[in-house]
Scaffold this motif. Structure first.
Motif, PDB file in Angstrom:
ATOM      1  N   THR A 136       0.837  -1.202   0.000  1.00  0.00           N
ATOM      2  CA  THR A 136       0.000   0.000   0.000  1.00  0.00           C
ATOM      3  C   THR A 136       0.866   1.243   0.000  1.00  0.00           C
ATOM      4  N   THR A 137       0.371   2.270  -0.689  1.00  0.00           N
ATOM      5  CA  THR A 137       0.932   3.615  -0.596  1.00  0.00           C
ATOM      6  C   THR A 137      -0.273   4.545  -0.433  1.00  0.00           C
ATOM      7  N   PRO A 138      -0.047   5.837  -0.236  1.00  0.00           N
ATOM      8  CA  PRO A 138      -1.203   6.730  -0.110  1.00  0.00           C
ATOM      9  C   PRO A 138      -2.135   6.727  -1.317  1.00  0.00           C
ATOM     10  N   ARG A 139      -1.633   6.320  -2.496  1.00  0.00           N
ATOM     11  CA  ARG A 139      -2.460   6.429  -3.700  1.00  0.00           C
ATOM     12  C   ARG A 139      -2.755   5.089  -4.370  1.00  0.00           C
ATOM     13  N   ARG A 140      -2.310   3.985  -3.780  1.00  0.00           N
ATOM     14  CA  ARG A 140      -2.516   2.727  -4.498  1.00  0.00           C
ATOM     15  C   ARG A 140      -2.583   1.532  -3.547  1.00  0.00           C
ATOM     16  N   LEU A 141      -3.430   0.567  -3.920  1.00  0.00           N
ATOM     17  CA  LEU A 141      -3.437  -0.758  -3.304  1.00  0.00           C
ATOM     18  C   LEU A 141      -2.914  -1.725  -4.358  1.00  0.00           C
ATOM     19  N   THR A 142      -1.917  -2.508  -3.988  1.00  0.00           N
ATOM     20  CA  THR A 142      -1.279  -3.398  -4.959  1.00  0.00           C
ATOM     21  C   THR A 142      -1.282  -4.822  -4.430  1.00  0.00           C
ATOM     22  N   LEU A 143      -1.530  -5.778  -5.349  1.00  0.00           N
ATOM     23  CA  LEU A 143      -1.476  -7.193  -4.994  1.00  0.00           C
ATOM     24  C   LEU A 143      -0.718  -7.938  -6.069  1.00  0.00           C
ATOM     25  N   THR A 144       0.236  -8.767  -5.645  1.00  0.00           N
ATOM     26  CA  THR A 144       0.928  -9.660  -6.568  1.00  0.00           C
ATOM     27  C   THR A 144       0.659 -11.093  -6.143  1.00  0.00           C
ATOM     28  N   VAL A 145       0.279 -11.912  -7.117  1.00  0.00           N
ATOM     29  CA  VAL A 145       0.006 -13.333  -6.868  1.00  0.00           C
ATOM     30  C   VAL A 145       0.913 -14.136  -7.784  1.00  0.00           C
ATOM     31  N   GLN A 146       1.739 -14.996  -7.200  1.00  0.00           N
ATOM     32  CA  GLN A 146       2.709 -15.760  -7.990  1.00  0.00           C
ATOM     33  C   GLN A 146       2.243 -17.208  -8.170  1.00  0.00           C
ATOM     34  N   GLY A 147       2.658 -17.776  -9.304  1.00  0.00           N
ATOM     35  CA  GLY A 147       2.418 -19.200  -9.554  1.00  0.00           C
ATOM     36  C   GLY A 147       0.952 -19.551  -9.669  1.00  0.00           C
ATOM     37  N   LEU A 148       0.195 -18.750 -10.409  1.00  0.00           N
ATOM     38  CA  LEU A 148      -1.241 -18.968 -10.548  1.00  0.00           C
ATOM     39  C   LEU A 148      -1.503 -19.974 -11.669  1.00  0.00           C
ATOM     40  N   LEU A 149      -2.508 -20.813 -11.515  1.00  0.00           N
ATOM     41  CA  LEU A 149      -2.886 -21.722 -12.594  1.00  0.00           C
ATOM     42  C   LEU A 149      -3.383 -20.926 -13.791  1.00  0.00           C
ATOM     43  N   TYR A 165       7.229  -3.435 -12.433  1.00  0.00           N
ATOM     44  CA  TYR A 165       6.349  -2.445 -11.798  1.00  0.00           C
ATOM     45  C   TYR A 165       7.037  -1.795 -10.599  1.00  0.00           C
ATOM     46  N   GLU A 166       7.604  -2.598  -9.721  1.00  0.00           N
ATOM     47  CA  GLU A 166       8.248  -2.066  -8.517  1.00  0.00           C
ATOM     48  C   GLU A 166       9.466  -1.223  -8.872  1.00  0.00           C
ATOM     49  N   ALA A 167      10.245  -1.694  -9.840  1.00  0.00           N
ATOM     50  CA  ALA A 167      11.455  -0.967 -10.232  1.00  0.00           C
ATOM     51  C   ALA A 167      11.104   0.369 -10.892  1.00  0.00           C
ATOM     52  N   GLN A 168      10.114   0.353 -11.791  1.00  0.00           N
ATOM     53  CA  GLN A 168       9.739   1.604 -12.468  1.00  0.00           C
ATOM     54  C   GLN A 168       9.122   2.603 -11.482  1.00  0.00           C
ATOM     55  N   LEU A 169       8.363   2.091 -10.506  1.00  0.00           N
ATOM     56  CA  LEU A 169       7.812   2.990  -9.498  1.00  0.00           C
ATOM     57  C   LEU A 169       8.926   3.690  -8.726  1.00  0.00           C
ATOM     58  N   LYS A 170       9.955   2.936  -8.377  1.00  0.00           N
ATOM     59  CA  LYS A 170      11.045   3.551  -7.612  1.00  0.00           C
ATOM     60  C   LYS A 170      11.746   4.612  -8.450  1.00  0.00           C
ATOM     61  N   ARG A 171      11.904   4.344  -9.756  1.00  0.00           N
ATOM     62  CA  ARG A 171      12.502   5.365 -10.626  1.00  0.00           C
ATOM     63  C   ARG A 171      11.576   6.574 -10.745  1.00  0.00           C
ATOM     64  N   ALA A 172      10.276   6.329 -10.549  1.00  0.00           N
ATOM     65  CA  ALA A 172       9.296   7.419 -10.600  1.00  0.00           C
ATOM     66  C   ALA A 172       9.025   7.983  -9.208  1.00  0.00           C
ATOM     67  N   HIS A 173       9.961   7.754  -8.285  1.00  0.00           N
ATOM     68  CA  HIS A 173       9.915   8.322  -6.931  1.00  0.00           C
ATOM     69  C   HIS A 173       8.717   7.830  -6.110  1.00  0.00           C
ATOM     70  N   VAL A 174       8.460   6.523  -6.185  1.00  0.00           N
ATOM     71  CA  VAL A 174       7.445   5.881  -5.343  1.00  0.00           C
ATOM     72  C   VAL A 174       8.063   4.638  -4.715  1.00  0.00           C
ATOM     73  N   VAL A 175       8.129   4.611  -3.396  1.00  0.00           N
ATOM     74  CA  VAL A 175       8.583   3.415  -2.675  1.00  0.00           C
ATOM     75  C   VAL A 175       7.331   2.608  -2.358  1.00  0.00           C
ATOM     76  N   LEU A 176       7.220   1.432  -2.963  1.00  0.00           N
ATOM     77  CA  LEU A 176       5.985   0.663  -2.870  1.00  0.00           C
ATOM     78  C   LEU A 176       5.755   0.076  -1.479  1.00  0.00           C
ATOM     79  N   SER A 177       6.794  -0.431  -0.846  1.00  0.00           N
ATOM     80  CA  SER A 177       6.631  -1.139   0.424  1.00  0.00           C
ATOM     81  C   SER A 177       6.505  -0.170   1.599  1.00  0.00           C
ATOM     82  N   PRO A 178       5.433  -0.250   2.394  1.00  0.00           N
ATOM     83  CA  PRO A 178       5.321   0.619   3.578  1.00  0.00           C
ATOM     84  C   PRO A 178       6.405   0.336   4.612  1.00  0.00           C
TER      85      PRO A 178
END
Length: 733
Positions: free
Chosen positions: A47-60, A200-213
């Protein structure tokens, strides 16, 4: 197996809602996927002030085909029954299979549900989640029907595998899913596309957003500590504020500012509370003096002047806030130094509870009880009463009105400023403790006295008006008050019979109830007269007190019920020590169970004995003796308690038991008299071997009536001796 990435991008989400929202998003999406037949390897929410994010790995990639067999009606059943079965199964009659069963020939249906692509299932689950998301508060905007915590701008939803990224198509209230997001509002505006969570996480950091609270919080704390250390200061630890600040920024920039010199002499708690509550600033103190000298603020962007303009604005706003705090402080000090009775008198107009009167009446009750308890705690009775009358005076102060969380603490400052003894002043702050199972317990006799009186008044007051906790509901925190009584008594090793003090306090509460009811009746009569123009006579009948005999003394029946409630909290408290509830029940059944310290000493000693093989086996021997004796007494209609005669002992085991019981009684009786429960329990455990030997050697219910009566009387001695230590019939197993 593809990976799923979801981002719900909106206007700023309140910091206090973000953590729960991330958990809800993860649970609702993953639960929906599993229900749809899609298993997964792992999932994480951010979570950040402007986004809720979910990543799900290994999905059928798709749900598996499911085959189901259903049993239907009998062959030859009415057509309506068969047609209903066919509709439920989605088949025609020629697709049914007839099988012979013990109950006749029956129709069976074989249903095959083909698998579905993951994208179809994800779209359904995501739409359901968004439309039914459990925000504490939500809003609508524009002309749409969708509700969200703040206006929702975009939905990113992609499935990524070896072949690349694919958008999961879905639309909700005109918002279509895509593969793009936005960076920082000010430092990197504009959208960009992503192909996976890592991208997504890498580009956000380059765009000055730290995804992890967590990463944002760690960054804030590290920078704040480094800045403070460089100035020879240290940051006041505040994990709650740290978590909140991490939810206010996407790109944390830590800045340290100065507090105006005219405010540095304010109590550090006032500075810290004002800065935290109003500005979300961390306090920075001098470790040598404890004085708050600077503040840490966290900006959401980097600036060309390295935050100078931001700091200047913050310092200007802070000065205005602290000027208010200084005004309150100085005004309150003037009152405290002149006459604190102005504050205590003001509490006569503050209602504590509409059935229990005003705060002033409550303070009178607490002061009276504190005077009584002083002999138990070792405090001076006059000092205890004075401390109780001053402890809540700061509730009328301007500072506590502005910052309620400072109640008690400010009272300590004001009482000291009034020239009272430091021990009396400390009571104002310490009498609220303990507030929970891990909170510190006051140790000073005066503080213990008033803290105990305060909590007992709370309990007896609400018991007097029959406002007890029910289920999970406890609006007046009575469970917490009961735990406070327990911890105060045990940690101070206080010895008293609670029934006496509870019964006295219940009488005082009755008087307050009468006063409050009379006041309500008077006001009701006034309203009635104003509305009707007539007169009315209203009165208060008073409370009816029912007493019961407990340990040879008359006790208010409500006190018995209240003590049972306290005992229940004691069981929860002692469970953490590994003491079972049945062990406590065995000790509660003994005389003097309203002396909590005595009760716990007995329970701890019994717990230690029952942890040994001798103790455990003795309980079984006791229960065997008690069962035989109880059955014989019921059958014969007599009580076998007149003492067995050793001259009728036939076997060695029988003779040995006579000797062991005499020796045990000689040890147990004086140990109980001295309240040396470990010694009494140990002496009881020594009876294990002779009791076991007796039952191996002897048949109690022999045909010889003389021997039978003697042996039953011997069993009565076993019961009497063991029961003098605890009621072992309540031990389970």
């Amino acid at each position: 197996m593809p990976d799923l990435l979801i981002e719900l991008f909106s206007e700023e989400i309140p910091a206090r809602m973000q953590t729960r929202a991330g958990e809800d998003l993860k649970k609702r999406i993953t639960d929906g996927l599993v229900e749809g037949g899609l298993t997964y390897a792992g999932a994480a929410a951010f979570t950040t002030p402007r986004r809720l994010t979910l990543t799900v790995q290994g999905l059928l990639g798709e749900s598996p085909t499911v085959r189901e067999e259903r049993k239907g009606p009998k062959v030859g059943a009415p057509d309506k029954a068969i047609e209903g079965f066919l509709r439920g199964a989605g088949l025609t009659r020629d697709q049914l299979e007839e099988r012979d069963t013990p109950k006749g020939t029956v129709y069976f249906a074989s249903i095959e549900k083909p698998g579905r692509p993951a994208a179809d299932i994800i779209a359904e689950v995501l739409e359901t989640t968004i439309r039914n998301f459990p925000w504490p508060k939500s809003m609508r905007w524009g002309g749409g029907a969708l509700r969200w915590v703040r206006p929702l701008h975009s939905i990113l939803c992609i499935l990524t595998d070896e072949a690349g990224a694919e958008v999961v198509p879905m639309e909700i209230d005109g918002i279509k899913t895509g593969d793009s997001t936005e960076g920082h509002r000010f430092m990197a505006p504009g959208r960009f596309s992503v192909t996976s969570f890592e991208d997504y996480e890498a580009q956000l950091k380059r765009a000055h957003v730290v995804l992890s609270p967590t990463e944002r919080a760690d960054h804030v704390w590290a920078d704040a500590q480094n800045m403070a250390f460089a100035a020879g200061l240290e940051v006041v630890d505040d994990k709650g504020l740290l978590g909140e600040v991490a939810g206010l920024v996407e790109w944390p920039v830590v800045l340290m500012g100065e507090i105006g010199a005219e405010f540095l002499d304010l109590p550090p708690e006032v500075l810290q509370t004002s800065m935290k509550e109003h500005q979300k600033f961390f306090s920075v103190k001098d470790p040598k003096t404890g004085r708050i000298e600077r503040f840490i603020t966290v900006a959401n962007r980097e600036t060309a002047d390295n935050g100078a303009t931001i700091l200047a604005g913050n310092q200007k706003v802070l000065s205005a806030r602290l000027a208010d705090a200084k005004f309150f402080w100085e005004n309150d000090l003037r009152v405290a130094k002149s006459d604190m009775s102005a504050w205590t008198d003001a509490l006569k107009n503050v209602t504590f509870h509409n059935k229990l009167g005003t705060q002033a009446e409550r303070i009178d009750r607490i002061a009276a009880l504190a005077r009584e308890l002083a002999s138990v705690t070792g405090a001076d009775a006059d000092q205890a009463e004075k401390a109780a009358r001053l402890a809540k005076a700061d509730l009328s102060s301007e500072m506590v009105y502005e910052f309620p969380e400072l109640q008690g603490l400010m009272g300590r400052y004001y009482i000291e400023a009034a020239g009272e003894d430091a021990a009396v002043a400390a009571v104002a702050q310490e009498h609220y403790s303990p507030l929970g199972p891990s909170d510190d317990v006051p140790t000073a006799p005066l503080s213990v006295t008033v803290a105990l009186a305060d909590k007992l008044d709370t309990l007896t007051g609400f018991w007097a008006i029959d406002e007890k906790p029910t289920g999970s509901k406890d609006p007046f925190a009575l469970r917490r008050a009961a735990l406070g009584v327990i911890r105060l008594m045990l940690e101070a090793n206080l010895r008293c019979q609670l029934h006496d003090y509870q019964s006295n306090q219940l009488k005082r509460c009755n008087e307050s109830i009468g006063s409050a009811s009379a006041k309500i009746a008077k006001e009701a009569a006034k309203v009635f007269k104003e509305k009707t123009g007539g007169g009315v006579s209203m009165g208060f009948a008073g409370s009816i007190t029912v007493s019961s005999l407990v340990d040879g003394r008359q006790v208010d029946s409500r006190s018995i019920d209240l003590l049972s409630f306290i005992h229940d909290r004691l069981k929860v408290f002692l469970r953490d020590e590994g003491i079972r509830h049945d062990i406590i029940d065995a000790c509660i059944a003994m005389e003097g169970n309203d002396d909590l310290t005595l009760l716990v000493k007995r329970a701890r000693a019994l717990n230690e004995v029952l942890a040994t093989e001798d103790g455990e086996n003795l309980v079984q021997g006791f229960k065997r003796a008690n069962n035989i004796l109880t059955q014989a007494e019921e059958k014969d209609g007599v009580e076998y308690s007149y003492g067995a005669d050793p001259k009728f002992a036939e076997t060695d085991g029988e003779k040995a038991l006579f000797a062991a019981l005499d020796a045990g009684q000689a040890k147990i009786a004086p140990a109980l008299e001295a309240e040396d429960f470990p010694a009494a329990m140990a002496a009881m455990a020594e009876l294990r071997a002779p009791v076991d030997a007796f039952f191996e050697d002897v048949q109690v219910n022999t045909d010889n009536d003389v021997l039978r009566r003697n042996r039953l009387n011997l069993l009565s001695q076993i019961r009497a001796i063991c029961s003098s230590v605890a009621d072992l019939t309540r031990i389970e197993g």
